[in-house]
Motif scaffolding. Structure first.
Motif, PDB file in Angstrom:
ATOM      1  N   LEU A 220      44.924  18.629   7.833  1.00  0.00           N
ATOM      2  CA  LEU A 220      44.128  19.843   8.063  1.00  0.00           C
ATOM      3  C   LEU A 220      45.040  21.056   8.191  1.00  0.00           C
ATOM      4  N   SER A 221      46.192  20.883   8.829  1.00  0.00           N
ATOM      5  CA  SER A 221      47.155  21.992   8.914  1.00  0.00           C
ATOM      6  C   SER A 221      47.609  22.421   7.529  1.00  0.00           C
ATOM      7  N   VAL A 222      47.866  21.442   6.666  1.00  0.00           N
ATOM      8  CA  VAL A 222      48.272  21.755   5.297  1.00  0.00           C
ATOM      9  C   VAL A 222      47.143  22.472   4.561  1.00  0.00           C
TER      10      VAL A 222
ATOM     11  N   PHE B 179      47.548  17.844  16.642  1.00  0.00           N
ATOM     12  CA  PHE B 179      46.136  18.193  16.787  1.00  0.00           C
ATOM     13  C   PHE B 179      45.987  19.668  17.154  1.00  0.00           C
ATOM     14  N   LYS B 180      46.756  20.109  18.138  1.00  0.00           N
ATOM     15  CA  LYS B 180      46.656  21.504  18.577  1.00  0.00           C
ATOM     16  C   LYS B 180      47.040  22.462  17.451  1.00  0.00           C
ATOM     17  N   SER B 181      48.062  22.096  16.698  1.00  0.00           N
ATOM     18  CA  SER B 181      48.493  22.930  15.577  1.00  0.00           C
ATOM     19  C   SER B 181      47.404  23.016  14.511  1.00  0.00           C
ATOM     20  N   ALA B 182      46.751  21.888  14.223  1.00  0.00           N
ATOM     21  CA  ALA B 182      45.692  21.869  13.214  1.00  0.00           C
ATOM     22  C   ALA B 182      44.511  22.722  13.640  1.00  0.00           C
ATOM     23  N   ILE B 183      44.124  22.638  14.916  1.00  0.00           N
ATOM     24  CA  ILE B 183      42.994  23.421  15.416  1.00  0.00           C
ATOM     25  C   ILE B 183      43.311  24.915  15.359  1.00  0.00           C
ATOM     26  N   LYS B 184      44.511  25.284  15.761  1.00  0.00           N
ATOM     27  CA  LYS B 184      44.893  26.706  15.713  1.00  0.00           C
ATOM     28  C   LYS B 184      44.936  27.211  14.280  1.00  0.00           C
ATOM     29  N   SER B 185      45.434  26.395  13.376  1.00  0.00           N
ATOM     30  CA  SER B 185      45.501  26.782  11.969  1.00  0.00           C
ATOM     31  C   SER B 185      44.098  26.944  11.389  1.00  0.00           C
ATOM     32  N   PHE B 186      43.214  26.021  11.695  1.00  0.00           N
ATOM     33  CA  PHE B 186      41.831  26.100  11.232  1.00  0.00           C
ATOM     34  C   PHE B 186      41.144  27.349  11.765  1.00  0.00           C
ATOM     35  N   ALA B 187      41.279  27.602  13.064  1.00  0.00           N
ATOM     36  CA  ALA B 187      40.635  28.765  13.678  1.00  0.00           C
ATOM     37  C   ALA B 187      41.134  30.074  13.078  1.00  0.00           C
ATOM     38  N   SER B 188      42.394  30.088  12.669  1.00  0.00           N
ATOM     39  CA  SER B 188      42.968  31.325  12.121  1.00  0.00           C
ATOM     40  C   SER B 188      42.354  31.697  10.767  1.00  0.00           C
ATOM     41  N   CYS B 189      41.667  30.746  10.133  1.00  0.00           N
ATOM     42  CA  CYS B 189      41.104  31.008   8.807  1.00  0.00           C
ATOM     43  C   CYS B 189      39.733  31.662   8.854  1.00  0.00           C
ATOM     44  N   LEU B 190      39.063  31.632   9.999  1.00  0.00           N
ATOM     45  CA  LEU B 190      37.697  32.139  10.074  1.00  0.00           C
ATOM     46  C   LEU B 190      37.591  33.180  11.181  1.00  0.00           C
ATOM     47  N   PRO B 191      36.998  34.340  10.890  1.00  0.00           N
ATOM     48  CA  PRO B 191      36.970  35.432  11.866  1.00  0.00           C
ATOM     49  C   PRO B 191      36.116  35.163  13.096  1.00  0.00           C
ATOM     50  N   ASN B 192      35.167  34.247  13.004  1.00  0.00           N
ATOM     51  CA  ASN B 192      34.271  33.974  14.130  1.00  0.00           C
ATOM     52  C   ASN B 192      34.536  32.630  14.802  1.00  0.00           C
ATOM     53  N   VAL B 193      35.708  32.057  14.515  1.00  0.00           N
ATOM     54  CA  VAL B 193      36.161  30.829  15.188  1.00  0.00           C
ATOM     55  C   VAL B 193      37.482  31.151  15.876  1.00  0.00           C
TER      56      VAL B 193
END
Length: 419
Positions: free
Chosen positions: A86-88, A155-169
């Protein structure tokens, strides 16, 4: 043909042959992945979670062949999706958004006018968290993710990376070490409450989720049903069973020499009575609460005193919300004199508890963890027909098929609403 002409012809043949060899080598290199090139199709690095070749419609109808196929997958062929993947995938946000369809979400005017806030307290399975949000995603909504500080770095890195892609997450501004049955679980939600209240999004209701929940309704269906609540709160709240009263009559404390081994233990020290004469009700960790109620909570001295009093109780999330909505005069109040609202009566969350099988619902077709059913194929039709908004628990590493089939069913429902 003279000598000069023959020489020119040979040169042309040689050049053409050389060019042909070059093209062939180029194609082979591209096929082997040695040459990078732009393409409209996702590269290997953007591959999402694994999908299985399964016919969900046949599974709903309990087709023997398809059910057997799904059981074989469950037993021998599960692909465990990694947090790192997911980070990738989210390292290229535009491509990730396009691949997962976040840029192509149909939003009705009704949804735009009725944004929903979510507080997600999670600790594992990054792709599961992403799939959960995708299943209820609307650009009108807002999503706060609180991960457990003890979770693996991947896990924490993946969640932060995912959240950074969407303005409302976004990830909660304050992160807790979360310990089973302790107040830290409540604090994680409270941290998201504060962040969500500061948001510019004027959401109408707040729903809390954990990382192993999954929706049974689309966003537009949720909006429609939340409107029918008309400002009232929806959650389990009932008289406390006698055997549960020890949870708040005695003090509990988190002990341990390391943040990774700490645990909650009981003591024989009696607690004082609840402040302000508050009567304790029993419920669950899951709720649907109105914005007015959250605003009230944030400013009420009575609520603050009660939260402080609950800090050394066992599993306080199972009495805090059920009790607060019964306080006279709170927004969306459930009167103390009202009958019990059980978890099956509230649409908030559908959970199969071992102790209630089989007289309240069919036996679990999966396995139990902490007396909660991990759903499998046998639950699919039951889940969709019971009328709840979300269900718990799913585990993609134990049985990924229910998740995939629910995703397909939600997509079908969206199409019914013109999306």
């Amino acid at each position: 043909m003279n000598g000069t002409s023959s020489l020119m012809t040979l040169k042309r043949i040689f050049i053409f042959s050389l060019f042909s060899v070059f093209v062939l080598c180029f194609l082979l290199l591209v096929n082997e992945g040695h040459i990078k090139h732009e393409s409209s199709s996702p590269p290997v690095g953007i591959q999402t979670f694994h999908k299985y070749n399964i016919n969900c419609l046949a599974i709903y109808d309990f087709d023997p062949m398809e059910v057997e196929k799904a059981l074989i997958i469950k037993k021998n062929q599960i692909v465990k999706d990694t947090d790192e993947s997911l980070s990738v995938a989210t390292s290229n946000c535009p491509l990730f958004i396009q691949t997962r369809g976040y840029d192509d979400v149909c939003v009705s005017e009704e949804e735009k006018d009725f944004p929903i806030a979510y507080s997600l307290v999670v600790h594992k399975y990054a792709w599961m968290v992403e799939r959960l949000i995708k299943a209820i995603y609307s650009p009108a909504n807002i999503y706060c993710i609180h991960y457990d500080e003890k979770s693996p770095a991947s896990f924490k890195s993946a969640i932060k990376s995912f959240a950074s892609c969407l303005p409302n997450v976004f990830v909660a501004s304050k992160i807790e070490y979360v310990y089973y049955a302790s107040f830290s679980r409540v604090q994680a939600d409270l941290n998201c409450f504060s962040d969500l209240l500061r948001s510019e999004v004027k959401w109408k209701y707040l729903i809390n989720l954990c990382g192993q929940d999954f929706p049974l309704r689309t966003n537009i269906e949720l909006v429609s049903e939340l409107k029918e609540l008309n400002g009232t709160n929806s959650l389990m709240t009932r008289q406390t069973p006698e055997h549960q009263k020890r949870r708040y009559k005695y003090q509990y404390e988190v002990i341990g020499n390391s943040v990774y081994v700490k645990r909650l233990v009981g003591t024989e020290r009696l607690k004082s009575a609840p402040p302000h004469g508050i009567e304790i009700f029993f419920g669950s960790a899951y709720f649907v609460l109105s914005r007015d109620f959250i605003v009230y909570m944030n400013s009420s001295a009575v609520v603050k005193d009660f939260l402080k009093w609950s800090e050394d109780t066992f599993s306080p999330d199972e009495h805090i919300w059920a009790t607060l909505v019964r306080i006279p005069g709170v927004p969306g109040e459930v009167p103390r004199s009202s009958p019990d609202i059980t978890d099956l009566m509230s649409k908030t969350r559908l959970v199969k508890w071992l102790g209630h099988e089989p007289h309240l619902y069919p036996p679990c077709s999966g396995i139990h963890i902490h007396e909660v059913c991990i759903y499998s194929l046998g639950e699919l039709r039951w889940l969709l027909n019971y009328g709840h908004w979300f269900a718990n628990k799913f585990d993609p590493n134990m049985d990924p098929i229910p998740l995939q089939c629910l995703e397909e069913k939600l997509e079908e429902r969206r199409k019914l609403f013109g999306c």
